[in-house]
Write a protein that holds these residues in place. Sequence first.
Motif, PDB file in Angstrom:
ATOM      1  N   ASP A   1      10.534  21.732 -25.779  1.00  0.00           N
ATOM      2  CA  ASP A   1      11.461  23.277 -27.605  1.00  0.00           C
ATOM      3  C   ASP A   1      11.172  22.668 -28.256  1.00  0.00           C
ATOM      4  O   ASP A   1      10.989  23.587 -29.595  1.00  0.00           O
ATOM      5  N   SER A   2      11.460  21.601 -28.967  1.00  0.00           N
ATOM      6  CA  SER A   2      11.207  21.524 -30.412  1.00  0.00           C
ATOM      7  C   SER A   2       9.846  21.302 -31.113  1.00  0.00           C
ATOM      8  O   SER A   2       9.567  21.047 -32.356  1.00  0.00           O
ATOM      9  N   GLY A   3       8.745  21.562 -30.324  1.00  0.00           N
ATOM     10  CA  GLY A   3       7.577  21.633 -30.490  1.00  0.00           C
ATOM     11  C   GLY A   3       6.360  19.981 -30.573  1.00  0.00           C
ATOM     12  O   GLY A   3       4.885  20.491 -31.616  1.00  0.00           O
ATOM     13  N   LEU A   4       7.024  19.344 -30.798  1.00  0.00           N
ATOM     14  CA  LEU A   4       6.566  17.905 -30.963  1.00  0.00           C
ATOM     15  C   LEU A   4       5.964  17.420 -29.480  1.00  0.00           C
ATOM     16  O   LEU A   4       6.464  17.678 -28.440  1.00  0.00           O
ATOM     17  N   ALA A   5       4.499  17.348 -29.857  1.00  0.00           N
ATOM     18  CA  ALA A   5       3.840  16.969 -28.785  1.00  0.00           C
ATOM     19  C   ALA A   5       3.838  15.668 -28.283  1.00  0.00           C
ATOM     20  O   ALA A   5       3.961  14.782 -29.224  1.00  0.00           O
ATOM     21  N   SER A   6       3.631  15.788 -27.230  1.00  0.00           N
ATOM     22  CA  SER A   6       3.305  14.493 -26.675  1.00  0.00           C
ATOM     23  C   SER A   6       2.194  13.561 -27.006  1.00  0.00           C
ATOM     24  O   SER A   6       0.997  14.250 -27.189  1.00  0.00           O
ATOM     25  N   PRO A   7       2.187  11.745 -26.686  1.00  0.00           N
ATOM     26  CA  PRO A   7       0.961  11.720 -27.413  1.00  0.00           C
ATOM     27  C   PRO A   7      -0.391  12.194 -26.501  1.00  0.00           C
ATOM     28  O   PRO A   7      -1.693  12.332 -27.341  1.00  0.00           O
ATOM     29  N   SER A   8      -0.460  12.749 -25.729  1.00  0.00           N
ATOM     30  CA  SER A   8      -1.567  12.672 -24.561  1.00  0.00           C
ATOM     31  C   SER A   8      -1.785  14.918 -25.572  1.00  0.00           C
ATOM     32  O   SER A   8      -2.766  15.696 -24.790  1.00  0.00           O
ATOM     33  N   GLY A   9      -1.153  15.122 -25.196  1.00  0.00           N
ATOM     34  CA  GLY A   9      -1.235  17.060 -25.955  1.00  0.00           C
ATOM     35  C   GLY A   9      -0.210  17.549 -25.114  1.00  0.00           C
ATOM     36  O   GLY A   9      -0.501  18.576 -25.220  1.00  0.00           O
ATOM     37  N   LYS A  10      -0.316  17.012 -24.018  1.00  0.00           N
ATOM     38  CA  LYS A  10       0.266  17.432 -22.880  1.00  0.00           C
ATOM     39  C   LYS A  10       2.166  17.833 -23.113  1.00  0.00           C
ATOM     40  O   LYS A  10       2.703  17.361 -23.899  1.00  0.00           O
ATOM     41  N   ILE A  11       2.455  18.947 -22.294  1.00  0.00           N
ATOM     42  CA  ILE A  11       3.921  18.955 -22.051  1.00  0.00           C
ATOM     43  C   ILE A  11       5.099  17.960 -21.420  1.00  0.00           C
ATOM     44  O   ILE A  11       3.547  17.039 -20.665  1.00  0.00           O
ATOM     45  N   TRP A  12       6.042  17.813 -22.104  1.00  0.00           N
ATOM     46  CA  TRP A  12       7.079  16.518 -21.716  1.00  0.00           C
ATOM     47  C   TRP A  12       7.144  16.797 -20.511  1.00  0.00           C
ATOM     48  O   TRP A  12       7.257  17.656 -19.666  1.00  0.00           O
ATOM     49  N   THR A  13       6.918  15.243 -19.691  1.00  0.00           N
ATOM     50  CA  THR A  13       7.374  15.799 -18.054  1.00  0.00           C
ATOM     51  C   THR A  13       8.545  14.447 -18.260  1.00  0.00           C
ATOM     52  O   THR A  13       8.470  13.415 -19.178  1.00  0.00           O
ATOM     53  N   GLU A  14       9.698  13.822 -17.545  1.00  0.00           N
ATOM     54  CA  GLU A  14      10.337  12.932 -17.502  1.00  0.00           C
ATOM     55  C   GLU A  14       9.116  11.863 -17.563  1.00  0.00           C
ATOM     56  O   GLU A  14       9.263  10.692 -18.140  1.00  0.00           O
ATOM     57  N   GLU A  15       7.958  11.810 -16.277  1.00  0.00           N
ATOM     58  CA  GLU A  15       7.282  10.631 -16.305  1.00  0.00           C
ATOM     59  C   GLU A  15       6.708  11.037 -17.833  1.00  0.00           C
ATOM     60  O   GLU A  15       6.482   9.154 -18.130  1.00  0.00           O
ATOM     61  N   VAL A  16       6.249  11.828 -18.094  1.00  0.00           N
ATOM     62  CA  VAL A  16       5.867  11.542 -19.363  1.00  0.00           C
ATOM     63  C   VAL A  16       6.618  10.785 -21.303  1.00  0.00           C
ATOM     64  O   VAL A  16       6.319   9.725 -21.185  1.00  0.00           O
ATOM     65  N   TYR A  17       7.425  11.022 -20.755  1.00  0.00           N
ATOM     66  CA  TYR A  17       8.719  10.508 -21.161  1.00  0.00           C
ATOM     67  C   TYR A  17       8.510   9.237 -20.889  1.00  0.00           C
ATOM     68  O   TYR A  17       8.591   8.048 -21.943  1.00  0.00           O
ATOM     69  N   ARG A  18       8.946   8.726 -19.997  1.00  0.00           N
ATOM     70  CA  ARG A  18       9.650   6.781 -19.972  1.00  0.00           C
ATOM     71  C   ARG A  18       7.805   6.502 -20.231  1.00  0.00           C
ATOM     72  O   ARG A  18       7.872   4.920 -20.894  1.00  0.00           O
ATOM     73  N   GLN A  19       7.178   6.883 -19.637  1.00  0.00           N
ATOM     74  CA  GLN A  19       5.582   5.702 -20.219  1.00  0.00           C
ATOM     75  C   GLN A  19       5.590   6.008 -21.608  1.00  0.00           C
ATOM     76  O   GLN A  19       4.734   4.728 -22.047  1.00  0.00           O
ATOM     77  N   GLU A  20       5.566   7.618 -22.413  1.00  0.00           N
ATOM     78  CA  GLU A  20       6.090   7.350 -23.584  1.00  0.00           C
ATOM     79  C   GLU A  20       6.403   6.091 -24.342  1.00  0.00           C
ATOM     80  O   GLU A  20       6.661   5.128 -25.167  1.00  0.00           O
ATOM     81  N   ILE A  21       7.988   5.708 -24.169  1.00  0.00           N
ATOM     82  CA  ILE A  21       8.678   5.008 -24.353  1.00  0.00           C
ATOM     83  C   ILE A  21       8.132   3.967 -23.853  1.00  0.00           C
ATOM     84  O   ILE A  21       8.827   2.638 -25.290  1.00  0.00           O
ATOM     85  N   ALA A  22       8.321   3.405 -22.856  1.00  0.00           N
ATOM     86  CA  ALA A  22       7.805   2.120 -22.267  1.00  0.00           C
ATOM     87  C   ALA A  22       6.417   1.318 -23.697  1.00  0.00           C
ATOM     88  O   ALA A  22       5.970   0.274 -23.917  1.00  0.00           O
ATOM     89  N   ASP A  23       5.533   1.916 -23.735  1.00  0.00           N
ATOM     90  CA  ASP A  23       4.210   1.948 -24.468  1.00  0.00           C
ATOM     91  C   ASP A  23       4.310   1.806 -25.831  1.00  0.00           C
ATOM     92  O   ASP A  23       4.310   0.803 -26.871  1.00  0.00           O
ATOM     93  N   LEU A  24       5.824   2.666 -26.571  1.00  0.00           N
ATOM     94  CA  LEU A  24       6.373   1.877 -27.941  1.00  0.00           C
ATOM     95  C   LEU A  24       7.035   0.937 -27.992  1.00  0.00           C
ATOM     96  O   LEU A  24       6.749  -0.174 -28.553  1.00  0.00           O
TER      97      LEU A  24
END
Length: 75
Positions: free
Chosen positions: A47-70
């Motif tokens: 809802d915030s409009g902040l894209a995930s790094p891949s440009g895909k919509i945020w999902t629980e898996e995308v969030y977990r992976q991004e936080i792990a990568d960071l």
Amino acid sequence: MTDRYLEPHQARKRAPTTYEDLLGDAIERAYGAGIHDLKDLVQALNDSGLASPSGKIWTEEVYRQEIADLANQTA
């Protein structure tokens, strides 16, 4: 003996990127709105409009992976 204190950035090896700042701000806004579970946090990020790094919509898996990568980038 010296006084012990918390150094808030003691583990930081570099300044956060603009993306990391924006992501942190979006997460803080969600928590401030009373959101505390992953499903609703992911929805708030979408809802915030902040894209995930891949440009895909945020999902629980995308969030977990991004936080792990960071976490790995700053370790």
